[in-house]
Design a protein around this motif. Sequence first.
Motif, PDB file in Angstrom:
ATOM      1  N   GLY A 116     187.248  39.445  37.198  1.00 27.77           N
ATOM      2  CA  GLY A 116     188.652  39.441  36.784  1.00 27.77           C
ATOM      3  C   GLY A 116     189.427  38.311  37.434  1.00 27.77           C
ATOM      4  N   ASP A 117     189.182  38.082  38.734  1.00 26.25           N
ATOM      5  CA  ASP A 117     189.875  37.018  39.450  1.00 26.25           C
ATOM      6  C   ASP A 117     189.437  35.639  38.951  1.00 26.25           C
ATOM      7  OD1 ASP A 117     191.226  38.877  40.891  1.00 26.25           O
ATOM      8  OD2 ASP A 117     190.109  38.583  42.760  1.00 26.25           O
ATOM      9  N   LEU A 118     188.166  35.510  38.577  1.00 25.95           N
ATOM     10  CA  LEU A 118     187.683  34.244  38.039  1.00 25.95           C
ATOM     11  C   LEU A 118     188.319  33.975  36.677  1.00 25.95           C
ATOM     12  CD1 LEU A 118     185.633  31.886  38.527  1.00 25.95           C
ATOM     13  CD2 LEU A 118     184.030  33.175  37.102  1.00 25.95           C
ATOM     14  N   SER A 119     188.350  35.003  35.851  1.00 23.76           N
ATOM     15  CA  SER A 119     188.903  34.859  34.502  1.00 23.76           C
ATOM     16  C   SER A 119     190.391  34.538  34.524  1.00 23.76           C
ATOM     17  CB  SER A 119     188.659  36.146  33.699  1.00 23.76           C
ATOM     18  OG  SER A 119     189.206  36.047  32.407  1.00 23.76           O
ATOM     19  N   SER A 120     191.112  35.123  35.479  1.00 22.90           N
ATOM     20  CA  SER A 120     192.562  34.906  35.559  1.00 22.90           C
ATOM     21  C   SER A 120     192.926  33.620  36.288  1.00 22.90           C
ATOM     22  CB  SER A 120     193.228  36.086  36.259  1.00 22.90           C
ATOM     23  OG  SER A 120     192.825  36.155  37.623  1.00 22.90           O
ATOM     24  N   GLY A 121     191.933  32.964  36.883  1.00 20.25           N
ATOM     25  CA  GLY A 121     192.204  31.715  37.575  1.00 20.25           C
ATOM     26  C   GLY A 121     192.607  31.879  39.029  1.00 20.25           C
ATOM     27  N   LYS A 122     192.503  33.105  39.559  1.00 20.12           N
ATOM     28  CA  LYS A 122     192.863  33.321  40.962  1.00 20.12           C
ATOM     29  C   LYS A 122     191.869  32.656  41.910  1.00 20.12           C
ATOM     30  CE  LYS A 122     195.320  37.691  40.257  1.00 20.12           C
ATOM     31  NZ  LYS A 122     195.352  39.138  40.577  1.00 20.12           N
ATOM     32  N   ILE A 123     190.616  32.561  41.479  1.00 21.12           N
ATOM     33  CA  ILE A 123     189.615  31.835  42.258  1.00 21.12           C
ATOM     34  C   ILE A 123     189.029  30.737  41.376  1.00 21.12           C
ATOM     35  CG2 ILE A 123     189.056  33.726  43.819  1.00 21.12           C
ATOM     36  CD1 ILE A 123     186.676  34.395  42.109  1.00 21.12           C
ATOM     37  N   ASP A 124     188.513  29.687  42.014  1.00 21.86           N
ATOM     38  CA  ASP A 124     188.059  28.516  41.272  1.00 21.86           C
ATOM     39  C   ASP A 124     186.599  28.587  40.844  1.00 21.86           C
ATOM     40  OD1 ASP A 124     190.469  26.632  41.505  1.00 21.86           O
ATOM     41  OD2 ASP A 124     190.164  27.278  43.580  1.00 21.86           O
ATOM     42  N   PHE A 125     185.753  29.205  41.670  1.00 23.04           N
ATOM     43  CA  PHE A 125     184.337  29.308  41.314  1.00 23.04           C
ATOM     44  C   PHE A 125     183.694  30.466  42.050  1.00 23.04           C
ATOM     45  CE2 PHE A 125     184.502  26.498  44.969  1.00 23.04           C
ATOM     46  CZ  PHE A 125     183.362  26.768  45.712  1.00 23.04           C
ATOM     47  N   LEU A 126     182.520  30.848  41.566  1.00 20.06           N
ATOM     48  CA  LEU A 126     181.764  31.950  42.155  1.00 20.06           C
ATOM     49  C   LEU A 126     180.349  31.496  42.475  1.00 20.06           C
ATOM     50  CD1 LEU A 126     182.505  35.074  39.882  1.00 20.06           C
ATOM     51  CD2 LEU A 126     183.251  34.743  42.243  1.00 20.06           C
ATOM     52  N   MET A 127     179.740  32.124  43.504  1.00 16.88           N
ATOM     53  CA  MET A 127     178.325  31.958  43.792  1.00 16.88           C
ATOM     54  C   MET A 127     177.658  33.288  43.459  1.00 16.88           C
ATOM     55  SD  MET A 127     178.287  28.912  44.621  1.00 16.88           S
ATOM     56  CE  MET A 127     178.444  27.528  45.716  1.00 16.88           C
ATOM     57  N   VAL A 128     176.812  33.303  42.425  1.00 23.86           N
ATOM     58  CA  VAL A 128     176.264  34.571  41.946  1.00 23.86           C
ATOM     59  C   VAL A 128     174.741  34.524  41.827  1.00 23.86           C
ATOM     60  CG1 VAL A 128     178.356  35.131  40.675  1.00 23.86           C
ATOM     61  CG2 VAL A 128     176.521  33.912  39.522  1.00 23.86           C
ATOM     62  N   ASP A 129     174.135  35.712  41.802  1.00 26.86           N
ATOM     63  CA  ASP A 129     172.682  35.795  41.663  1.00 26.86           C
ATOM     64  C   ASP A 129     172.287  35.624  40.199  1.00 26.86           C
ATOM     65  OD1 ASP A 129     173.232  38.249  40.454  1.00 26.86           O
ATOM     66  OD2 ASP A 129     172.684  39.423  42.207  1.00 26.86           O
ATOM     67  N   PRO A 130     171.005  35.399  39.923  1.00 27.60           N
ATOM     68  CA  PRO A 130     170.555  35.096  38.559  1.00 27.60           C
ATOM     69  C   PRO A 130     170.925  36.121  37.492  1.00 27.60           C
ATOM     70  CG  PRO A 130     168.842  34.560  40.123  1.00 27.60           C
ATOM     71  CD  PRO A 130     169.904  35.283  40.891  1.00 27.60           C
ATOM     72  N   PRO A 131     170.721  37.436  37.720  1.00 29.44           N
ATOM     73  CA  PRO A 131     171.058  38.375  36.647  1.00 29.44           C
ATOM     74  C   PRO A 131     172.515  38.284  36.201  1.00 29.44           C
ATOM     75  CG  PRO A 131     169.689  39.457  38.272  1.00 29.44           C
ATOM     76  CD  PRO A 131     170.072  38.133  38.857  1.00 29.44           C
ATOM     77  N   PHE A 132     173.430  38.150  37.176  1.00 31.62           N
ATOM     78  CA  PHE A 132     174.839  38.063  36.813  1.00 31.62           C
ATOM     79  C   PHE A 132     175.160  36.725  36.154  1.00 31.62           C
ATOM     80  CE2 PHE A 132     175.858  41.840  39.268  1.00 31.62           C
ATOM     81  CZ  PHE A 132     176.920  42.347  38.550  1.00 31.62           C
ATOM     82  N   ALA A 133     174.557  35.656  36.669  1.00 26.47           N
ATOM     83  CA  ALA A 133     174.819  34.344  36.082  1.00 26.47           C
ATOM     84  C   ALA A 133     174.348  34.290  34.638  1.00 26.47           C
ATOM     85  CB  ALA A 133     174.115  33.269  36.905  1.00 26.47           C
ATOM     86  N   ILE A 134     173.111  34.734  34.410  1.00 24.74           N
ATOM     87  CA  ILE A 134     172.551  34.674  33.057  1.00 24.74           C
ATOM     88  C   ILE A 134     173.282  35.637  32.129  1.00 24.74           C
ATOM     89  CG2 ILE A 134     170.466  35.148  31.697  1.00 24.74           C
ATOM     90  CD1 ILE A 134     168.864  34.087  34.091  1.00 24.74           C
ATOM     91  N   GLY A 135     173.575  36.832  32.634  1.00 22.71           N
ATOM     92  CA  GLY A 135     174.336  37.793  31.833  1.00 22.71           C
ATOM     93  C   GLY A 135     175.714  37.272  31.489  1.00 22.71           C
ATOM     94  N   GLY A 136     176.363  36.629  32.455  1.00 19.32           N
ATOM     95  CA  GLY A 136     177.691  36.058  32.222  1.00 19.32           C
ATOM     96  C   GLY A 136     177.681  34.927  31.226  1.00 19.32           C
ATOM     97  N   MET A 137     176.645  34.112  31.284  1.00 17.73           N
ATOM     98  CA  MET A 137     176.530  33.012  30.321  1.00 17.73           C
ATOM     99  C   MET A 137     176.253  33.534  28.915  1.00 17.73           C
ATOM    100  SD  MET A 137     174.553  29.925  32.354  1.00 17.73           S
ATOM    101  CE  MET A 137     173.322  30.939  33.173  1.00 17.73           C
ATOM    102  N   GLN A 138     175.365  34.521  28.817  1.00 16.98           N
ATOM    103  CA  GLN A 138     175.017  35.072  27.508  1.00 16.98           C
ATOM    104  C   GLN A 138     176.188  35.785  26.850  1.00 16.98           C
ATOM    105  OE1 GLN A 138     171.584  37.479  28.501  1.00 16.98           O
ATOM    106  NE2 GLN A 138     170.146  35.787  28.186  1.00 16.98           N
ATOM    107  N   SER A 139     177.059  36.384  27.680  1.00 23.53           N
ATOM    108  CA  SER A 139     178.212  37.097  27.140  1.00 23.53           C
ATOM    109  C   SER A 139     179.409  36.180  26.916  1.00 23.53           C
ATOM    110  CB  SER A 139     178.613  38.235  28.085  1.00 23.53           C
ATOM    111  OG  SER A 139     179.074  37.723  29.329  1.00 23.53           O
ATOM    112  N   GLY A 140     179.267  34.916  27.301  1.00 21.30           N
ATOM    113  CA  GLY A 140     180.360  33.976  27.094  1.00 21.30           C
ATOM    114  C   GLY A 140     181.484  34.106  28.102  1.00 21.30           C
ATOM    115  N   ARG A 141     181.195  34.693  29.267  1.00 23.11           N
ATOM    116  CA  ARG A 141     182.242  34.904  30.270  1.00 23.11           C
ATOM    117  C   ARG A 141     182.261  33.809  31.332  1.00 23.11           C
ATOM    118  NH1 ARG A 141     181.990  40.939  32.476  1.00 23.11           N
ATOM    119  NH2 ARG A 141     183.966  40.261  33.384  1.00 23.11           N
ATOM    120  N   MET A 142     181.131  33.136  31.539  1.00 23.41           N
ATOM    121  CA  MET A 142     181.097  32.123  32.587  1.00 23.41           C
ATOM    122  C   MET A 142     180.183  30.969  32.224  1.00 23.41           C
ATOM    123  SD  MET A 142     178.831  34.073  35.520  1.00 23.41           S
ATOM    124  CE  MET A 142     180.049  35.381  35.665  1.00 23.41           C
ATOM    125  N   ARG A 143     180.390  29.868  32.940  1.00 20.67           N
ATOM    126  CA  ARG A 143     179.606  28.652  32.734  1.00 20.67           C
ATOM    127  C   ARG A 143     178.956  28.278  34.067  1.00 20.67           C
ATOM    128  NH1 ARG A 143     183.620  25.091  31.622  1.00 20.67           N
ATOM    129  NH2 ARG A 143     183.594  25.758  29.445  1.00 20.67           N
TER     130      ARG A 143
END
Length: 343
Positions: free
Chosen positions: A212-239
């Motif tokens: 939520g904070d990433l989407s709203s622009g409260k934080i600039d970037f995230l460091m995430v593990d593979p399942p979340f990164a790949i899931g986020g990319m597939q769902s169109g939520r993160m790059r």
Amino acid sequence: MGEDRDEAWIGAGGDRACVAHRMDRRVLLSGLAAAGALVSTGLRAETFPTHEIKFICGFAAGGGADIVFRYLAQRVEKLAGKPVIVENKPGAGGHIATAMVANSKPNGYTISSGGGTGFAYLPFLYKTPAADPLKDFDYLGTVLKQSWYLVVDEKSPIRSISELTQHLKEKNGKGLYGTSTNIGTAFAEMYKVKAGVEAEQVTYKSIADAFGDLSSGKIDFLMVDPPFAIGGMQSGRMRALAVSTGRRIAATPDIPTMEEAGVPGIDLTVWWSLHVAAGTPLPIREQLAKWFNEVLSSEETRVFFAKIGSDVFLSTPEETRAYLVKDIENWREYVRVAKLPQT
């Protein structure tokens, strides 16, 4: 005193055969006791398990670690013939779970695969570690290798590491990044040092809480593990902008390494060990290792791990310990470069 009496008797010309018989009897009784212990251990191993096994996960339910834990638990359960229950014990970067396994009874009923990298940094990130990774655990083998991902929101105009670096420099030290693990923190801090930028850390109990904070622009970037990164990319939520390892990941071949993205000197590979409390009987450890190796050697597991950005990593208990010793030295350097504080 009895031995002195025996020696005096022998010296006086007593019946040496009688003494020899007495000594043979002692050896026999000692041998029988040792054999009984071995038989007892063997019986325990043959009947293991007699009840449910606890698989301790140091991170919250629904996270990347939890996904892997539950996958392994379900398949080992079929081989063990008893329930394998995943218990989530999040907090302190996995520290709580580490202490729980280290302090458990050494009987094979409490196991974890959240060590490996998590154990390699223990001596450097904690003033009073929950356990000694080289003394408090017996290792069954390894599980996987993976990379961490640096990601931004999909709606963000930032499309590369160089653009993120410029963005953070323009914020004059007021940038923010999110993480929920020590690995993510190390990756982010190494990036900051190597790229010469500033950004303050925001720690989340679960990385899902940061979306939520990433989407709203409260934080600039995230460091995430593979399942979340790949899931986020597939769902169109993160790059994803880059991976932490020195090579690209098979599951995301289009995502560059940090060096390819213009920030050299970062090669942080995450790996997992399988472990139980030190002192667990060898036959039980061998049985557990056999079950896990059967699961990890399957094509189904290779495909599943690839989908979540991980590679199967198999090794013997001896190789696992040697790999840990080497990675402890790697983390000594990571902590120095990233200037990570002890807590």
